[in-house]
Design an enzyme around this catalytic site. Structure first.
Site, PDB file in Angstrom:
ATOM      1  N   ARG A 189       0.811  -1.228   0.000  1.00  0.00           N
ATOM      2  CA  ARG A 189       0.000   0.000   0.000  1.00  0.00           C
ATOM      3  C   ARG A 189       0.837   1.268   0.000  1.00  0.00           C
ATOM      4  O   ARG A 189       0.431   2.287   0.576  1.00  0.00           O
ATOM      5  CB  ARG A 189      -0.919   0.040   1.245  1.00  0.00           C
ATOM      6  CG  ARG A 189      -2.084  -0.901   1.212  1.00  0.00           C
ATOM      7  CD  ARG A 189      -3.290  -0.274   0.536  1.00  0.00           C
ATOM      8  NE  ARG A 189      -4.353  -1.248   0.407  1.00  0.00           N
ATOM      9  CZ  ARG A 189      -5.375  -1.354   1.252  1.00  0.00           C
ATOM     10  NH1 ARG A 189      -5.495  -0.511   2.264  1.00  0.00           N
ATOM     11  NH2 ARG A 189      -6.274  -2.275   1.076  1.00  0.00           N
ATOM     12  N   ARG A 192      -6.210  11.932  -5.326  1.00  0.00           N
ATOM     13  CA  ARG A 192      -7.430  11.190  -5.002  1.00  0.00           C
ATOM     14  C   ARG A 192      -8.641  12.116  -5.023  1.00  0.00           C
ATOM     15  O   ARG A 192      -9.701  11.768  -5.549  1.00  0.00           O
ATOM     16  CB  ARG A 192      -7.243  10.552  -3.619  1.00  0.00           C
ATOM     17  CG  ARG A 192      -8.432   9.940  -2.996  1.00  0.00           C
ATOM     18  CD  ARG A 192      -8.681   8.541  -3.545  1.00  0.00           C
ATOM     19  NE  ARG A 192      -9.571   7.836  -2.654  1.00  0.00           N
ATOM     20  CZ  ARG A 192     -10.872   8.043  -2.578  1.00  0.00           C
ATOM     21  NH1 ARG A 192     -11.446   8.933  -3.347  1.00  0.00           N
ATOM     22  NH2 ARG A 192     -11.611   7.366  -1.732  1.00  0.00           N
ATOM     23  N   ASP A 213      -6.923  -2.245  -7.341  1.00  0.00           N
ATOM     24  CA  ASP A 213      -7.468  -2.919  -6.168  1.00  0.00           C
ATOM     25  C   ASP A 213      -7.809  -4.356  -6.531  1.00  0.00           C
ATOM     26  O   ASP A 213      -8.084  -4.653  -7.700  1.00  0.00           O
ATOM     27  CB  ASP A 213      -8.730  -2.205  -5.659  1.00  0.00           C
ATOM     28  CG  ASP A 213      -9.018  -2.606  -4.225  1.00  0.00           C
ATOM     29  OD1 ASP A 213      -8.402  -2.035  -3.308  1.00  0.00           O
ATOM     30  OD2 ASP A 213      -9.821  -3.536  -4.021  1.00  0.00           O
ATOM     31  N   TYR A 255     -15.205 -11.608  -0.276  1.00  0.00           N
ATOM     32  CA  TYR A 255     -15.821 -10.288  -0.473  1.00  0.00           C
ATOM     33  C   TYR A 255     -17.074 -10.403  -1.344  1.00  0.00           C
ATOM     34  O   TYR A 255     -18.092  -9.748  -1.109  1.00  0.00           O
ATOM     35  CB  TYR A 255     -14.849  -9.317  -1.155  1.00  0.00           C
ATOM     36  CG  TYR A 255     -13.906  -8.598  -0.223  1.00  0.00           C
ATOM     37  CD1 TYR A 255     -14.356  -7.533   0.561  1.00  0.00           C
ATOM     38  CD2 TYR A 255     -12.572  -8.962  -0.126  1.00  0.00           C
ATOM     39  CE1 TYR A 255     -13.490  -6.858   1.403  1.00  0.00           C
ATOM     40  CE2 TYR A 255     -11.696  -8.289   0.719  1.00  0.00           C
ATOM     41  CZ  TYR A 255     -12.158  -7.245   1.481  1.00  0.00           C
ATOM     42  OH  TYR A 255     -11.315  -6.572   2.323  1.00  0.00           O
TER      43      TYR A 255
HETATM   44  O1  CP3 Z   1      -0.052  -1.372  -2.465  1.00  0.00           O
HETATM   45  C1  CP3 Z   1      -0.338  -0.440  -3.255  1.00  0.00           C
HETATM   46  O2  CP3 Z   1       0.046   0.728  -3.143  1.00  0.00           O
HETATM   47  C2  CP3 Z   1      -1.123  -0.823  -4.501  1.00  0.00           C
HETATM   48  C3  CP3 Z   1      -2.503  -0.629  -4.469  1.00  0.00           C
HETATM   49  C4  CP3 Z   1      -3.418  -1.531  -3.641  1.00  0.00           C
HETATM   50  C5  CP3 Z   1      -4.598  -1.030  -3.032  1.00  0.00           C
HETATM   51  N1  CP3 Z   1      -5.308  -2.079  -2.544  1.00  0.00           N
HETATM   52  C6  CP3 Z   1      -4.974   0.386  -3.007  1.00  0.00           C
HETATM   53  C7  CP3 Z   1      -6.023   0.832  -2.071  1.00  0.00           C
HETATM   54  C8  CP3 Z   1      -3.397  -2.913  -3.419  1.00  0.00           C
HETATM   55  C9  CP3 Z   1      -2.322  -3.919  -3.792  1.00  0.00           C
HETATM   56  C10 CP3 Z   1      -4.602  -3.246  -2.738  1.00  0.00           C
HETATM   57  C11 CP3 Z   1      -4.967  -4.630  -2.384  1.00  0.00           C
HETATM   58  C12 CP3 Z   1      -6.171  -4.858  -1.576  1.00  0.00           C
HETATM   59  N2  CP3 Z   1      -7.383  -4.228  -1.655  1.00  0.00           N
HETATM   60  C13 CP3 Z   1      -6.290  -5.889  -0.617  1.00  0.00           C
HETATM   61  C14 CP3 Z   1      -5.215  -6.883  -0.282  1.00  0.00           C
HETATM   62  C15 CP3 Z   1      -4.200  -6.320   0.629  1.00  0.00           C
HETATM   63  C16 CP3 Z   1      -4.653  -6.099   2.061  1.00  0.00           C
HETATM   64  O3  CP3 Z   1      -4.642  -4.919   2.466  1.00  0.00           O
HETATM   65  O4  CP3 Z   1      -4.966  -7.058   2.745  1.00  0.00           O
HETATM   66  C17 CP3 Z   1      -7.581  -5.821  -0.070  1.00  0.00           C
HETATM   67  C18 CP3 Z   1      -8.139  -6.699   1.020  1.00  0.00           C
HETATM   68  C19 CP3 Z   1      -8.263  -4.774  -0.744  1.00  0.00           C
HETATM   69  C20 CP3 Z   1      -9.675  -4.343  -0.565  1.00  0.00           C
HETATM   70  C21 CP3 Z   1      -9.728  -2.965  -0.061  1.00  0.00           C
HETATM   71  N3  CP3 Z   1      -9.442  -1.846  -0.824  1.00  0.00           N
HETATM   72  C22 CP3 Z   1     -10.110  -2.518   1.227  1.00  0.00           C
HETATM   73  C23 CP3 Z   1     -10.486  -3.421   2.380  1.00  0.00           C
HETATM   74  C24 CP3 Z   1     -10.029  -1.123   1.217  1.00  0.00           C
HETATM   75  C25 CP3 Z   1     -10.458  -0.180   2.305  1.00  0.00           C
HETATM   76  C26 CP3 Z   1      -9.390  -0.074   3.355  1.00  0.00           C
HETATM   77  C27 CP3 Z   1      -8.868   1.321   3.474  1.00  0.00           C
HETATM   78  O5  CP3 Z   1      -7.667   1.432   3.731  1.00  0.00           O
HETATM   79  O6  CP3 Z   1      -9.660   2.271   3.335  1.00  0.00           O
HETATM   80  C28 CP3 Z   1      -9.574  -0.715  -0.055  1.00  0.00           C
HETATM   81  C29 CP3 Z   1      -9.327   0.665  -0.503  1.00  0.00           C
HETATM   82  C30 CP3 Z   1      -7.953   0.995  -0.951  1.00  0.00           C
HETATM   83  N4  CP3 Z   1      -7.202   0.204  -1.793  1.00  0.00           N
HETATM   84  C31 CP3 Z   1      -7.219   2.176  -0.657  1.00  0.00           C
HETATM   85  C32 CP3 Z   1      -6.015   2.089  -1.367  1.00  0.00           C
HETATM   86  C33 CP3 Z   1      -4.922   3.118  -1.456  1.00  0.00           C
HETATM   87  C34 CP3 Z   1      -7.720   3.349   0.168  1.00  0.00           C
HETATM   88  C35 CP3 Z   1      -8.779   4.013  -0.621  1.00  0.00           C
HETATM   89  C36 CP3 Z   1      -8.841   5.523  -0.533  1.00  0.00           C
HETATM   90  O7  CP3 Z   1      -7.969   6.215  -1.101  1.00  0.00           O
HETATM   91  O8  CP3 Z   1      -9.813   6.019   0.035  1.00  0.00           O
END
Ligand code: CP3
Length: 343
Positions: A23, A36, A73, A149
């Site tokens: 992330r 964003r 994502d 999910y």
């Molecule tokens: O690592 C990176 O920088 C690459 C991008 C990336 C994101 N999500 C961006 C993201 C990657 C590789 C993921 C994978 C992902 N997404 C997973 C597996 C990794 C893990 O964390 O266990 C999962 C379970 C998801 C599903 C997901 N996406 C969730 C549960 C959430 C909400 C959690 C949160 O932090 O708000 C997201 C949103 C998300 N994916 C964000 C980012 C940068 C935050 C969104 C925002 O900008 O508001």
């Protein structure tokens, strides 16, 4: 010249272990928050090639990590299968649930790679924009995590809805997982063809299955994906991050054929690495909250990773994603600690 992670995967001994952070493009960066806001919704950002390229590059510019992970994502795959996916501001992902085989029969899913064309274009754009030595990592979610999910419609603490389906209607879970295996092979191969060299498979909910369930619903489907990827891209490397399953990583290694394994922050890194088959690469596992805390927690956590990295087969990373409240100065200190000259 080969990129840094590829040199490690191909057996070269590096003076300094490579580092990237799960992330790494995210809300702890002010420049991410600005882009964003410009993009609109989170999914709009994932599907905007210009802006997704920009946010992927932001942490590379700021910190000079050795690898860049595509900004997207894991839930874009169910989206491309025709399931409705959205992100609730401040809460997280939501999907139109599919809870039974009858529902799936009534609303069949069909993966369409064209729906992910902007993401593949981002990969192409990144490969030419990144420094020559920076490895580009593509990714997807593992079938169990994505299926959980799709069934629950959101993340839950223990993924109980999908676990119950695994017991009550295993044929339905198997059908979803088979579709996800096929989709993931096509999607990862498209990322590799567009310029990624390494792909990471995120099994974030490995912690929600007992060992027998992990064998059926996690290891075996991940193994099928990796065989499909290696058949098309034999030189590519695959990292599996199975959060909560570190005690089974040796078995994952045998069954899946992955080249590298992420270790979650709840596991003892040295002990886990010792149990991995010879020659495989490990990755992790600093507690993301040690990076938030800084100071002594950060110094000792990094020292522990660096001790393991002396084996020449370790990628420094966190044991799960970086969190939004992480101070930038602590990431800078982490880079300094990892890259400082050693005797
Ligand atoms: O690592 C990176 O920088 C690459 C991008 C990336 C994101 N999500 C961006 C993201 C990657 C590789 C993921 C994978 C992902 N997404 C997973 C597996 C990794 C893990 O964390 O266990 C999962 C379970 C998801 C599903 C997901 N996406 C969730 C549960 C959430 C909400 C959690 C949160 O932090 O708000 C997201 C949103 C998300 N994916 C964000 C980012 C940068 C935050 C969104 C925002 O900008 O508001």
């Amino acid at each position: 010249m080969a990129t840094t992670l590829m040199r490690l995967f191909n057996g070269e001994t590096l003076a300094v272990p490579p580092i990237w952070l799960m992330r790494q493009a995210g809300r702890y960066l002010p420049e991410y928050r600005a882009t964003r806001a410009e993009a609109g919704s989170f999914l709009d950002l994932c599907f905007n090639t210009d802006l997704a390229t920009e946010v992927t590059l932001q942490p590379i510019r700021r910190f000079g990590f050795d690898a860049s992970i595509l900004f997207s994502d894991i839930l874009v795959v169910p989206h491309a299968m025709g399931q409705k996916v959205w992100f609730e501001e401040g809460e997280g992902p939501r999907l139109e649930q599919i809870t039974t085989g009858a529902e799936l029969a009534a609303r069949p899913l069909r993966f369409d790679l064209d729906r992910l064309a902007p993401v593949i274009k981002t990969v192409e754009r990144l490969r030419s924009a990144l420094p020559a030595e920076t490895t580009l990592i593509g990714f997807c979610g593992a079938p169990w995590t994505v299926a959980s999910y799709m069934i629950a419609g959101k993340g839950t603490a223990d993924q109980a809805p999908a676990r119950l389906v695994a017991y009550n209607e295993p044929g339905f879970l198997a059908a979803i997982i088979d579709q996800l295996v096929e989709a993931s092979i096509i999607y990862l191969n498209a990322q590799l063809a567009a310029g990624a060299e390494v792909v990471q498979i995120f099994e974030s909910f490995a912690s929600a299955l007992p060992p027998s369930g992990l064998r059926t619903w996690s290891m075996e489907p991940i193994g099928r994906i990796i065989r499909g990827v290696k058949a098309a891209h034999p030189r590519s490397k695959v990292i599996v991050f199975a959060r909560g399953a570190s005690s089974l990583l040796a078995e994952y290694a045998v069954v899946t054929g992955a080249d590298g394994f992420g270790v979650d922050w709840g596991s003892d890194l040295a002990d886990t690495v010792e149990r991995l088959p010879e020659g495989l690469i490990s990755q992790g596992n600093l507690d993301p909250l040690a990076l938030v805390a800084g100071g002594e927690a950060l110094e000792t956590g990094v020292a522990r990773m660096m001790e393991v990295a002396r084996n020449g087969r370790h990628i420094v990373n966190l044991g799960h994603g970086i969190v939004p409240q992480t101070p930038l100065a602590h990431v800078e200190r982490l880079m300094e600690l990892v890259r400082q000259p050693r005797a």
